[in-house]
Design a protein around this motif. Structure first.
Motif, PDB file in Angstrom:
ATOM      1  N   LYS A 156      30.283 -10.057  74.998  1.00  0.00           N
ATOM      2  CA  LYS A 156      30.218 -10.991  73.876  1.00  0.00           C
ATOM      3  C   LYS A 156      29.500 -10.371  72.683  1.00  0.00           C
ATOM      4  CE  LYS A 156      30.549 -15.294  76.502  1.00  0.00           C
ATOM      5  NZ  LYS A 156      29.875 -16.571  76.887  1.00  0.00           N
ATOM      6  N   PRO A 157      30.001 -10.593  71.480  1.00  0.00           N
ATOM      7  CA  PRO A 157      29.386 -10.019  70.280  1.00  0.00           C
ATOM      8  C   PRO A 157      27.931 -10.491  70.109  1.00  0.00           C
ATOM      9  CG  PRO A 157      31.561 -10.912  69.795  1.00  0.00           C
ATOM     10  CD  PRO A 157      31.212 -11.370  71.175  1.00  0.00           C
ATOM     11  N   GLY A 158      27.097  -9.587  69.647  1.00  0.00           N
ATOM     12  CA  GLY A 158      25.714  -9.951  69.348  1.00  0.00           C
ATOM     13  C   GLY A 158      24.743  -9.737  70.480  1.00  0.00           C
ATOM     14  N   LEU A 159      25.234  -9.479  71.687  1.00  0.00           N
ATOM     15  CA  LEU A 159      24.336  -9.260  72.827  1.00  0.00           C
ATOM     16  C   LEU A 159      23.880  -7.804  72.822  1.00  0.00           C
ATOM     17  CD1 LEU A 159      23.093 -10.448  75.457  1.00  0.00           C
ATOM     18  CD2 LEU A 159      25.081  -9.547  76.666  1.00  0.00           C
ATOM     19  N   SER A 160      22.573  -7.572  72.712  1.00  0.00           N
ATOM     20  CA  SER A 160      22.057  -6.201  72.633  1.00  0.00           C
ATOM     21  C   SER A 160      21.591  -5.658  73.977  1.00  0.00           C
ATOM     22  CB  SER A 160      20.887  -6.149  71.642  1.00  0.00           C
ATOM     23  OG  SER A 160      19.847  -7.028  72.035  1.00  0.00           O
ATOM     24  N   GLY A 161      21.417  -6.535  74.963  1.00  0.00           N
ATOM     25  CA  GLY A 161      20.971  -6.097  76.279  1.00  0.00           C
ATOM     26  C   GLY A 161      20.655  -7.283  77.152  1.00  0.00           C
ATOM     27  N   CYS A 162      20.289  -6.997  78.401  1.00  0.00           N
ATOM     28  CA  CYS A 162      19.914  -8.044  79.353  1.00  0.00           C
ATOM     29  C   CYS A 162      18.486  -7.804  79.842  1.00  0.00           C
ATOM     30  CB  CYS A 162      20.869  -8.053  80.542  1.00  0.00           C
ATOM     31  SG  CYS A 162      22.574  -8.488  80.094  1.00  0.00           S
ATOM     32  N   ILE A 163      17.853  -8.861  80.319  1.00  0.00           N
ATOM     33  CA  ILE A 163      16.460  -8.738  80.759  1.00  0.00           C
ATOM     34  C   ILE A 163      16.377  -7.927  82.038  1.00  0.00           C
ATOM     35  CG2 ILE A 163      14.393  -9.990  81.469  1.00  0.00           C
ATOM     36  CD1 ILE A 163      15.466 -12.366  79.812  1.00  0.00           C
ATOM     37  N   LYS A 164      17.150  -8.319  83.036  1.00  0.00           N
ATOM     38  CA  LYS A 164      17.183  -7.553  84.284  1.00  0.00           C
ATOM     39  C   LYS A 164      18.392  -7.966  85.103  1.00  0.00           C
ATOM     40  CE  LYS A 164      14.491 -10.482  87.458  1.00  0.00           C
ATOM     41  NZ  LYS A 164      13.338 -10.542  88.368  1.00  0.00           N
ATOM     42  N   GLY A 165      18.784  -7.077  86.007  1.00  0.00           N
ATOM     43  CA  GLY A 165      19.796  -7.384  86.995  1.00  0.00           C
ATOM     44  C   GLY A 165      19.185  -7.279  88.377  1.00  0.00           C
ATOM     45  N   MET A 166      19.803  -7.919  89.346  1.00  0.00           N
ATOM     46  CA  MET A 166      19.264  -7.888  90.707  1.00  0.00           C
ATOM     47  C   MET A 166      20.384  -7.893  91.732  1.00  0.00           C
ATOM     48  SD  MET A 166      17.054 -10.791  92.744  1.00  0.00           S
ATOM     49  CE  MET A 166      15.603 -10.706  91.719  1.00  0.00           C
ATOM     50  N   PHE A 167      20.316  -6.922  92.653  1.00  0.00           N
ATOM     51  CA  PHE A 167      21.138  -6.961  93.851  1.00  0.00           C
ATOM     52  C   PHE A 167      20.354  -7.685  94.930  1.00  0.00           C
ATOM     53  CE2 PHE A 167      22.682  -3.112  91.709  1.00  0.00           C
ATOM     54  CZ  PHE A 167      24.047  -3.291  91.779  1.00  0.00           C
ATOM     55  N   ILE A 168      21.017  -8.539  95.684  1.00  0.00           N
ATOM     56  CA  ILE A 168      20.389  -9.180  96.840  1.00  0.00           C
ATOM     57  C   ILE A 168      21.131  -8.677  98.066  1.00  0.00           C
ATOM     58  CG2 ILE A 168      19.809 -11.327  98.011  1.00  0.00           C
ATOM     59  CD1 ILE A 168      19.640 -12.713  95.344  1.00  0.00           C
ATOM     60  N   ALA A 169      20.446  -7.829  98.838  1.00  0.00           N
ATOM     61  CA  ALA A 169      21.067  -7.178  99.994  1.00  0.00           C
ATOM     62  C   ALA A 169      19.982  -6.618 100.891  1.00  0.00           C
ATOM     63  CB  ALA A 169      21.991  -6.059  99.535  1.00  0.00           C
ATOM     64  N   GLU A 170      20.337  -6.343 102.122  1.00  0.00           N
ATOM     65  CA  GLU A 170      19.396  -5.737 103.058  1.00  0.00           C
ATOM     66  C   GLU A 170      19.022  -4.329 102.591  1.00  0.00           C
ATOM     67  OE1 GLU A 170      17.967  -7.377 105.492  1.00  0.00           O
ATOM     68  OE2 GLU A 170      19.171  -9.146 104.999  1.00  0.00           O
ATOM     69  N   SER A 171      17.892  -3.830 103.090  1.00  0.00           N
ATOM     70  CA  SER A 171      17.375  -2.532 102.651  1.00  0.00           C
ATOM     71  C   SER A 171      18.381  -1.406 102.869  1.00  0.00           C
ATOM     72  CB  SER A 171      16.071  -2.209 103.385  1.00  0.00           C
ATOM     73  OG  SER A 171      15.050  -3.096 102.998  1.00  0.00           O
ATOM     74  N   ALA A 172      19.136  -1.454 103.967  1.00  0.00           N
ATOM     75  CA  ALA A 172      20.120  -0.402 104.240  1.00  0.00           C
ATOM     76  C   ALA A 172      21.191  -0.350 103.152  1.00  0.00           C
ATOM     77  CB  ALA A 172      20.756  -0.625 105.608  1.00  0.00           C
ATOM     78  N   VAL A 173      21.583  -1.499 102.640  1.00  0.00           N
ATOM     79  CA  VAL A 173      22.566  -1.552 101.558  1.00  0.00           C
ATOM     80  C   VAL A 173      21.927  -1.089 100.256  1.00  0.00           C
ATOM     81  CG1 VAL A 173      24.121  -3.048 100.246  1.00  0.00           C
ATOM     82  CG2 VAL A 173      23.818  -3.409 102.714  1.00  0.00           C
ATOM     83  N   GLN A 174      20.689  -1.487 100.015  1.00  0.00           N
ATOM     84  CA  GLN A 174      19.976  -1.018  98.829  1.00  0.00           C
ATOM     85  C   GLN A 174      19.895   0.503  98.816  1.00  0.00           C
ATOM     86  OE1 GLN A 174      16.187  -2.946  98.074  1.00  0.00           O
ATOM     87  NE2 GLN A 174      16.885  -4.853  98.983  1.00  0.00           N
ATOM     88  N   ASP A 175      19.723   1.096  99.996  1.00  0.00           N
ATOM     89  CA  ASP A 175      19.631   2.552 100.094  1.00  0.00           C
ATOM     90  C   ASP A 175      20.942   3.236  99.708  1.00  0.00           C
ATOM     91  OD1 ASP A 175      17.001   2.369 100.891  1.00  0.00           O
ATOM     92  OD2 ASP A 175      17.447   2.578 103.034  1.00  0.00           O
ATOM     93  N   LEU A 176      22.043   2.524  99.788  1.00  0.00           N
ATOM     94  CA  LEU A 176      23.327   3.062  99.351  1.00  0.00           C
ATOM     95  C   LEU A 176      23.505   2.897  97.842  1.00  0.00           C
ATOM     96  CD1 LEU A 176      25.659   1.651 102.165  1.00  0.00           C
ATOM     97  CD2 LEU A 176      24.712   3.965 101.998  1.00  0.00           C
ATOM     98  N   ILE A 177      22.914   1.850  97.302  1.00  0.00           N
ATOM     99  CA  ILE A 177      23.054   1.558  95.874  1.00  0.00           C
ATOM    100  C   ILE A 177      22.170   2.469  95.022  1.00  0.00           C
ATOM    101  CG2 ILE A 177      22.624  -0.193  94.096  1.00  0.00           C
ATOM    102  CD1 ILE A 177      23.360  -2.303  96.237  1.00  0.00           C
ATOM    103  N   ARG A 178      20.956   2.702  95.467  1.00  0.00           N
ATOM    104  CA  ARG A 178      19.990   3.476  94.668  1.00  0.00           C
ATOM    105  C   ARG A 178      20.537   4.838  94.211  1.00  0.00           C
ATOM    106  NH1 ARG A 178      14.270   2.298  94.831  1.00  0.00           N
ATOM    107  NH2 ARG A 178      13.790   0.399  96.013  1.00  0.00           N
ATOM    108  N   PRO A 179      21.079   5.666  95.116  1.00  0.00           N
ATOM    109  CA  PRO A 179      21.552   6.978  94.657  1.00  0.00           C
ATOM    110  C   PRO A 179      22.717   6.905  93.673  1.00  0.00           C
ATOM    111  CG  PRO A 179      22.116   6.619  96.971  1.00  0.00           C
ATOM    112  CD  PRO A 179      21.169   5.533  96.582  1.00  0.00           C
TER     113      PRO A 179
END
Length: 281
Positions: A156-179
């Protein structure tokens, strides 16, 4: 080297909520409310330093009567309460948000985004579909999400950024996302696990430590006058901003190792017991 606490010098507490001051039901106990109110009545300021949004932390702030600059969204916003006046804000690049949406869709992982507030309103939490993870987060924070296409929302026009995003997942899945994120963006964004299943993504340079330093400056506080209490990896930068750090026994191992003092767990009302022994006796 662990530091010794000089109780007489303390003028403020930098307080994490989830896993630290809040119990297993994500609420303050009566004893903890009493101890925090007693600190405030003695002139000891309480600075909330939380990953939560203003809306998600407000009932806890109101319960103890804390006022002044508070740190929200892991430092992405510092807000003067109870007026809810934003004093500082750091927005994440939309390219990072876009890539996270791609990861979410390709891996089938829940992802949500906080968009900055429009004039006269609060920040908006947006998800693409209502899932078990979304239901858990809503129960945890009482924030009702907006459902929509995240790709369309960030375009959308005018949006310069977002405050934060969040994945909700178990640690093993987070370990796949981080790299994946590190390979794409390197150090140009900040990642932190803030709850066992929460992986939060923010702008580089954003942290509880930087947010707390800003809030302390606004309040006229020196590092040696502040105690930080936290339990997760996102609390470590906060420890570096103050003179003394405290971790409940339920904390991540690295947090316990970094803290000057380990106290009883949040289930055991460790924060209340610590305040009663060291600041209220």
């Amino acid at each position: 080297m662990k530091k010794q606490l000089n109780s007489a010098a303390i003028k403020a507490l930098a307080l994490d909520l989830d896993g630290t001051a809040l119990g297993l039901n994500a609420e303050f106990t009566g004893r903890t409310i009493g101890a925090l109110r007693a600190c405030i009545s003695r002139g000891i300021q309480v600075i909330l330093c939380t990953g939560r949004a203003v809306e998600g932390a407000e009932k806890h702030r109101a319960a103890i009567g804390a006022e002044g600059p508070m740190v929200y969204f892991n430092g992405a916003e510092v807000v003067d309460m109870p007026e809810a006046r934003v004093l500082s804000a750091g927005l994440m690049d939309l390219a990072v948000v876009d890539f996270c949406i791609d990861i979410s869709r390709s891996m089938g992982v829940h992802y949500q985004v906080f968009f900055p507030a429009a004039a006269g309103s609060r920040e908006i939490l947006m998800i693409e579909k209502y899932s078990a993870e979304a239901e858990m987060y809503q129960k945890h924070t009482s924030i009702v999400p907006v459902i929509g296409d995240l790709k369309e929302a960030i375009a959308k026009p005018g949006l310069s950024g977002c405050i934060k995003g969040m994945f909700i997942a178990e640690s093993a899945v987070q370990d796949l996302i981080r790299p994946k994120l590190t390979a794409r963006f390197g150090n140009s964004m900040y990642m932190a696990q803030t709850f066992p299943t929460f992986l939060e993504i923010m702008r580089a340079g954003v942290s509880k430590g930087e947010g707390l330093r800003f809030a302390m400056k606004q309040r006229g506080l020196k590092a040696e006058e502040v105690i930080a209490l936290g339990n997760e990896e996102n609390d470590l930068p906060m420890f570096n901003a103050v003179g003394f750090s405290v971790a409940p026994a339920n904390s991540r191992e690295s947090v316990c190792a970094a803290a000057d003092l380990v106290i009883g767990s949040n289930e055991e009302e460790g924060v209340a017991a610590f305040l009663e022994e060291f600041l209220l006796n």
